[in-house]
Design an enzyme around this catalytic site. Structure first.
Site, short mmCIF file in Angstrom:
data_model
loop_
_atom_site.label_atom_id
_atom_site.label_comp_id
_atom_site.label_asym_id
_atom_site.label_seq_id
_atom_site.Cartn_x
_atom_site.Cartn_y
_atom_site.Cartn_z
CB CYS A 141 -0.92 -0.01 1.22
SG CYS A 141 -1.97 1.45 1.32
CB CYS A 144 -0.54 2.52 4.01
SG CYS A 144 -2.02 1.82 3.33
CG ASP A 145 3.16 1.24 4.59
OD1 ASP A 145 2.78 1.79 5.64
OD2 ASP A 145 2.89 0.06 4.31
#
Ligand code: NDP
Length: 315
Positions: A141, A144-145
């Site tokens: 992701c 997300c990261d």
């Protein structure tokens, strides 16, 4: 099979942002929801580290801590959160019918409404070094990261729209993004491919696959190979983003609920209604496009409102 049977108004299957948001709204509407969490309590977010893009957390939070907050809020309004998985469903297709759901192959829940929020699971390649380094530089992701790789070099694996989208997203943050494509073409839409081509710090390596992720506890590089020539080379990267698709968790709904060719549940129009009355779907299980915690939470709220209105229409 045991004969434990319990009758409830609203059953929620799955405990990600969609499930908990549905629970908060359903509980406040006095539907006395019961949630079965599934094996991965808290859902996919518990596999990420920091969450910086969920509104309301100005300093960011940790995925697991955030899901604990969701759970506490749902429980504050008397949602009953139980650990267990739905193993079989017998949905009634008449308006006002009672749906039977078997939990852990033993207990039967009879529910007037069911909200399905079982999510989706990111696919990984399955090689040992990749699995070992999930959370240590291997991620599925970018939104997300990606932030953690600011100014660094990363690889993206895959050739679909997700890979192209993740790569262009990462290109804004990272110094260089290399996309590893196993064939000699990308299957992403032409528009997405143009974006990739136009982005200066993205390189696409065709006929290239991952051999190994290097590093003990954090990613220190990747070894890749050309599947035409078998030639191997090492890329000096600190992040590996696997973007080879997601699998919605809908196995038990096959031949029961309408789903697309991949298995995502189909909901009607702007609602969370499935093809069966009283059965609603929220979150990633019905969304292969946005797949964000905040969008999942939004559809969870919608599902609870849809369930409440459905029950209201029966009265
Ligand atoms: P896809 O199934 O479309 O693509 C998966 C990609 O991963 C393929 O290119 C495939 O390669 C590659 N792949 C699969 N297994 C491996 C492997 N073992 N090693 C290397 N590569 C592998 O998944 P997406 O998640 O990209 O997209 C899913 C759906 O969501 C699509 O319909 C897509 O259009 C949609 N979507 C739309 C977006 C948008 O419109 N903004 C954004 C993201 C997704 P190969 O081509 O060789 O089979």
């Amino acid at each position: 099979m045991s004969d434990t049977i319990e009758r409830i108004k609203c059953l929620i299957i799955g405990s990600g942002p969609a499930g908990y948001s549905a629970a908060i709204y359903a509980a406040r509407a006095d539907l006395k929801p019961v949630m079965y969490t599934g094996l991965q309590m808290g859902g996919q977010l518990t596999t990420t580290t920091e969450v910086d893009n969920y509104p309301g957390y100005p300093n960011g939070t940790d995925g697991t801590a955030m899901m604990e907050d969701f759970k506490n809020q749902a429980e504050r309004f008397d949602t009953e959160v139980r650990f267990g998985i739905a193993t079989k469903v017998e949905f009634d297709n008449s308006v006002g019918g009672i749906h039977k759901i078997t939990i852990d192959n033993s207990k039967i829940i009879e529910a007037e409404t069911v909200i399905i929020s079982t999510g989706a699971t990111a696919k990984y390649l399955g090689i040992e070094s990749e699995q070992r380094l999930i959370g240590g530089g291997v991620s599925a992701c970018a939104t997300c990261d990606g932030f953690f790789y600011k100014g660094q070099d990363v690889v993206v694996i895959g050739a679909g729209d997700t890979a192209a989208e993740e790569a262009t997203y990462l290109a804004n943050i990272c110094r260089k993004v290399t996309i590893l494509v196993r064939k000699d073409f990308m299957r992403a839409s032409k528009a997405m491919q143009h974006r990739v081509e136009k982005t200066e710090n993205i390189e696409v390596m065709f006929h290239t696959e991952l051999d190994e992720v290097m590093g003990e506890s954090v990613v220190e590089g990747v070894r890749v190979f050309n599947n035409q020539t078998d030639e191997k080379q090492t890329l000096d990267v600190t992040g590996v983003f696997v973007a080879i698709g997601h699998q919605p968790n809908t196995e038990i709904f096959k031949d029961v609920l309408d789903m697309d060719e991949v298995g995502y549940l189909i909901t009607k129009g702007k609602s969370t209604k499935t093809n069966l009355p009283g059965v609603f779907a929220a979150g990633d299980v019905q969304d292969n496009e946005y797949r964000q915690a905040v969008t999942a939470a939004g559809t969870g709220c919608m599902a609870a409102l849809d369930a409440e209105r459905y029950l209201g229409s029966l009265a």
